[in-house]
Scaffold this motif. Structure first.
Motif, PDB file in Angstrom:
ATOM      1  N   ARG A   1      -8.247  28.073 -15.311  1.00 58.54           N
ATOM      2  CA  ARG A   1      -9.135  29.050 -15.980  1.00 58.54           C
ATOM      3  C   ARG A   1      -9.514  30.171 -15.009  1.00 58.54           C
ATOM      4  NH1 ARG A   1     -10.784  26.794 -20.917  1.00 58.54           N
ATOM      5  NH2 ARG A   1     -11.112  24.542 -20.912  1.00 58.54           N
ATOM      6  N   GLU A   2      -9.850  29.794 -13.764  1.00 62.09           N
ATOM      7  CA  GLU A   2     -10.219  30.800 -12.743  1.00 62.09           C
ATOM      8  C   GLU A   2      -9.061  31.762 -12.497  1.00 62.09           C
ATOM      9  OE1 GLU A   2     -11.507  29.008  -9.127  1.00 62.09           O
ATOM     10  OE2 GLU A   2     -13.152  27.897 -10.069  1.00 62.09           O
ATOM     11  N   MET A   3      -7.851  31.184 -12.341  1.00 63.13           N
ATOM     12  CA  MET A   3      -6.692  32.022 -12.027  1.00 63.13           C
ATOM     13  C   MET A   3      -6.299  32.913 -13.205  1.00 63.13           C
ATOM     14  SD  MET A   3      -6.305  31.499  -8.940  1.00 63.13           S
ATOM     15  CE  MET A   3      -4.942  32.642  -8.754  1.00 63.13           C
ATOM     16  N   VAL A   4      -6.515  32.446 -14.432  1.00 63.05           N
ATOM     17  CA  VAL A   4      -6.248  33.284 -15.606  1.00 63.05           C
ATOM     18  C   VAL A   4      -7.154  34.510 -15.587  1.00 63.05           C
ATOM     19  CG1 VAL A   4      -6.511  33.401 -18.137  1.00 63.05           C
ATOM     20  CG2 VAL A   4      -5.270  31.490 -17.105  1.00 63.05           C
ATOM     21  N   GLU A   5      -8.449  34.277 -15.272  1.00 67.89           N
ATOM     22  CA  GLU A   5      -9.398  35.409 -15.190  1.00 67.89           C
ATOM     23  C   GLU A   5      -8.984  36.386 -14.106  1.00 67.89           C
ATOM     24  OE1 GLU A   5     -11.864  36.130 -17.272  1.00 67.89           O
ATOM     25  OE2 GLU A   5     -11.130  34.403 -18.421  1.00 67.89           O
ATOM     26  N   TRP A   6      -8.562  35.847 -12.945  1.00 68.47           N
ATOM     27  CA  TRP A   6      -8.163  36.707 -11.826  1.00 68.47           C
ATOM     28  C   TRP A   6      -6.910  37.511 -12.176  1.00 68.47           C
ATOM     29  CZ3 TRP A   6      -3.761  36.467  -8.518  1.00 68.47           C
ATOM     30  CH2 TRP A   6      -3.813  37.363  -7.442  1.00 68.47           C
ATOM     31  N   THR A   7      -5.907  36.829 -12.756  1.00 66.78           N
ATOM     32  CA  THR A   7      -4.658  37.530 -13.095  1.00 66.78           C
ATOM     33  C   THR A   7      -4.896  38.590 -14.173  1.00 66.78           C
ATOM     34  OG1 THR A   7      -4.153  35.706 -14.611  1.00 66.78           O
ATOM     35  CG2 THR A   7      -3.066  35.672 -12.473  1.00 66.78           C
ATOM     36  N   ARG A   8      -5.847  38.306 -15.075  1.00 61.98           N
ATOM     37  CA  ARG A   8      -6.160  39.296 -16.117  1.00 61.98           C
ATOM     38  C   ARG A   8      -6.799  40.537 -15.491  1.00 61.98           C
ATOM     39  NH1 ARG A   8      -8.058  36.055 -20.427  1.00 61.98           N
ATOM     40  NH2 ARG A   8      -6.018  36.157 -21.367  1.00 61.98           N
ATOM     41  N   SER A   9      -7.724  40.327 -14.552  1.00 59.90           N
ATOM     42  CA  SER A   9      -8.390  41.467 -13.896  1.00 59.90           C
ATOM     43  C   SER A   9      -7.418  42.252 -13.012  1.00 59.90           C
ATOM     44  CB  SER A   9      -9.590  40.988 -13.070  1.00 59.90           C
ATOM     45  OG  SER A   9      -9.149  40.165 -12.008  1.00 59.90           O
ATOM     46  N   GLU A  10      -6.426  41.521 -12.435  1.00 58.40           N
ATOM     47  CA  GLU A  10      -5.439  42.183 -11.556  1.00 58.40           C
ATOM     48  C   GLU A  10      -4.227  42.708 -12.326  1.00 58.40           C
ATOM     49  OE1 GLU A  10      -5.362  42.477  -7.979  1.00 58.40           O
ATOM     50  OE2 GLU A  10      -7.501  42.078  -8.207  1.00 58.40           O
ATOM     51  N   LYS A  11      -4.234  42.468 -13.668  1.00 61.15           N
ATOM     52  CA  LYS A  11      -3.121  42.898 -14.535  1.00 61.15           C
ATOM     53  C   LYS A  11      -1.779  42.301 -14.097  1.00 61.15           C
ATOM     54  CE  LYS A  11      -5.183  47.198 -16.209  1.00 61.15           C
ATOM     55  NZ  LYS A  11      -6.536  46.917 -15.720  1.00 61.15           N
ATOM     56  N   ARG A  12      -1.808  41.027 -13.742  1.00 61.17           N
ATOM     57  CA  ARG A  12      -0.569  40.315 -13.378  1.00 61.17           C
ATOM     58  C   ARG A  12      -0.122  39.478 -14.587  1.00 61.17           C
ATOM     59  NH1 ARG A  12       0.142  39.778  -7.435  1.00 61.17           N
ATOM     60  NH2 ARG A  12      -1.493  41.002  -6.448  1.00 61.17           N
ATOM     61  N   THR A  13       0.497  40.145 -15.542  1.00 66.24           N
ATOM     62  CA  THR A  13       0.827  39.533 -16.840  1.00 66.24           C
ATOM     63  C   THR A  13       1.797  38.365 -16.691  1.00 66.24           C
ATOM     64  OG1 THR A  13       0.542  41.694 -17.850  1.00 66.24           O
ATOM     65  CG2 THR A  13       1.658  40.029 -19.170  1.00 66.24           C
ATOM     66  N   PHE A  14       2.859  38.551 -15.902  1.00 65.81           N
ATOM     67  CA  PHE A  14       3.891  37.533 -15.722  1.00 65.81           C
ATOM     68  C   PHE A  14       3.275  36.212 -15.245  1.00 65.81           C
ATOM     69  CE2 PHE A  14       6.911  35.326 -12.957  1.00 65.81           C
ATOM     70  CZ  PHE A  14       8.050  35.267 -13.744  1.00 65.81           C
ATOM     71  N   LEU A  15       2.426  36.291 -14.219  1.00 64.02           N
ATOM     72  CA  LEU A  15       1.794  35.086 -13.665  1.00 64.02           C
ATOM     73  C   LEU A  15       0.777  34.501 -14.642  1.00 64.02           C
ATOM     74  CD1 LEU A  15       1.298  33.130 -11.336  1.00 64.02           C
ATOM     75  CD2 LEU A  15      -0.214  34.822 -10.287  1.00 64.02           C
ATOM     76  N   ARG A  16       0.011  35.384 -15.306  1.00 67.06           N
ATOM     77  CA  ARG A  16      -1.021  34.893 -16.243  1.00 67.06           C
ATOM     78  C   ARG A  16      -0.411  34.062 -17.370  1.00 67.06           C
ATOM     79  NH1 ARG A  16      -2.207  36.636 -20.973  1.00 67.06           N
ATOM     80  NH2 ARG A  16      -1.266  38.697 -20.677  1.00 67.06           N
ATOM     81  N   GLN A  17       0.711  34.539 -17.899  1.00 68.84           N
ATOM     82  CA  GLN A  17       1.338  33.816 -19.014  1.00 68.84           C
ATOM     83  C   GLN A  17       1.763  32.409 -18.593  1.00 68.84           C
ATOM     84  OE1 GLN A  17       4.428  36.602 -19.906  1.00 68.84           O
ATOM     85  NE2 GLN A  17       3.199  37.752 -21.386  1.00 68.84           N
TER      86      GLN A  17
END
Length: 421
Positions: free
Chosen positions: A111-127
């Motif tokens: 959950r933490e990393m999803v929030e971070w990837t969303r704020s950093e716009k790292r779509t590939f990693l977030r998915q």
């Protein structure tokens, strides 16, 4: 974590490798990561240090330290390519997953990393982290949240046409619907996964997972022969990769053999394919096969008690063995009551070596299902068996004659109506 730092060089990594204890090595690696140097060589050494550090923390079962390591490394991630960041993040999450009893920690970390990837716009990693989170939520039986997460994710991934991730998501969706007992949607999701997988190269482990899920769904539909072939394909794939799921594929192969009344083949399959997998999983299936071959309910129940973790706690095996147990019980009861027209329920219970209440309940169910004609006299604790009523052949013949006469009268009526007109 020490605030001092060491040079980000190969010598510092060697120093960590030569440390007397894991805690000393962990301290040295943290000091290497604290070095502010950002040259290409320093970044390369730090990447190696992260890999070694995550392995040491995993071996020491320090899940919280791995979680804090991910938070600490966020400034470092801005200095390296996004692909390398994704590799490191997923590697650390994998390390946490290998520590026992860390499901809640993994969910929180994802959950933490999803929030971070969303704020950093790292779509590939977030998915990919969201797909991992959905799998963890499914394992925790939080099905509605997992389904909501997957529904949004699958639309997004289809739009981006990331086929490899789409196969993973469709497979996960199939497992989720199967857990919710929604077989049509589970089959539809699996078909979608197979369609996408046919268009790309799929790694052997992923192909094995598709075959395993296909076998599970076919077994659920009682198509055990087709299920066996899928489980065999999955076993071959996992066995070649030394994947721990190989033993489960083999276990389900043996289950299919038992369910199609070929329990005698189980010992042969184990001796020819499974010598390196010998253990409680296969011992459990061998015990069930022996009980089924001997038509012994007592041995069947003993197997269920002795191998509770392998049989009762495996939802797939448990579902099919429950059906098998009912069939075996019905066959035994029919065989025992066949010579009698009136018999005490207690006597049948003694013959079959089961509690009277259990036998009485099953007999009443069999009467209602019309497995035999009879009634229970609970006042005296007896079962009264009726002879099967023989259908008199004259009644169907009489009905057929009356129907034919009706057709003749209708035909005459139509003709007379035409003459009168």
């Amino acid at each position: 974590m020490s605030s001092s730092h060491l040079p980000a060089t190969s010598e510092s990594l060697d120093l960590a490798s030569e440390a007397k204890s894991p805690s000393d090595a962990i301290t040295i690696l943290y000091q290497v990561l604290n070095n502010p140097a950002s040259s290409s060589e320093a970044l390369r050494v730090k990447e190696q240090a992260i890999t070694k550090l995550s392995e040491l923390l995993r071996d020491e079962n320090r899940g919280e330290d791995l979680r804090s390591l991910l938070t600490t490394l966020r400034p470092f991630f801005s200095l390296i390519p996004k692909a390398k960041t994704a590799k490191i993040v997923r590697g650390i999450i994998d390390s946490v997953a290998k520590i026992p009893n860390t499901t809640d920690l993994q969910i929180s970390l994802c959950r933490e990393m999803v929030e971070w990837t969303r704020s950093e716009k790292r779509t590939f990693l977030r998915q990919r982290i969201e797909a991992r989170l959905a799998a963890l939520l499914m394992d925790s039986k939080e099905y509605s949240e997992a389904l909501t997460l997957l529904s949004g994710l699958v639309k997004e991934v289809r739009r981006l046409d990331d086929k490899l991730l789409l196969v993973d998501i469709d497979l996960l969706e199939s497992k989720l619907h199967f857990s919710l007992r929604n077989l049509p949607k589970a089959k539809a999701a699996l078909t979608a996964a197979r369609t996408v997988a046919n268009a790309i190269y799929v790694p052997p482990a992923q192909q094995g997972t598709i075959d395993l899920q296909s076998g599970i769904l076919h077994a659920e539909e009682k198509d055990y022969k087709t299920a066996y072939s899928y489980f065999f394909e999955a076993f071959e794939a996992f066995n070649a990769l030394d994947d721990s799921r190989a033993v489960y594929s083999l276990k389900y192969m043996l289950l299919c053999k038992i369910m199609v009344n070929q329990a005698d083949d189980v010992a042969g399959i184990i001796s020819s394919k499974a010598l390196k997998f010998l253990g409680p999983e296969l011992d459990a299936m061998k015990a069930v096969a022996d009980a089924y071959a001997k038509r012994s309910l007592k041995l069947f129940e003993t197997a269920l008690q002795d191998f509770k973790a392998q049989l009762d706690e495996d939802p797939i095996v448990h579902r099919h063995l429950s059906s098998l147990y009912d069939t075996l019980l019905e066959q035994n009861l029919c065989r025992l009551i066949e010579p009698f027209s009136r018999v005490e329920i207690g006597h049948i219970a003694r013959l079959i070596e089961l509690p009277v209440e259990h036998v009485e309940k099953k007999l009443s169910q069999m009467i209602l299902d019309k497995k035999f004609a009879g009634t229970l006299d609970q006042g005296v604790g007896c079962l009264i068996i009726f002879e099967d009523p023989k259908t008199d052949a004259i009644f169907p013949a009489t009905l057929e004659t009356i129907q034919n006469m009706g057709k003749v009268v209708d035909s005459l009526f139509v003709r007379s109506a035409k003459i009168m007109a």
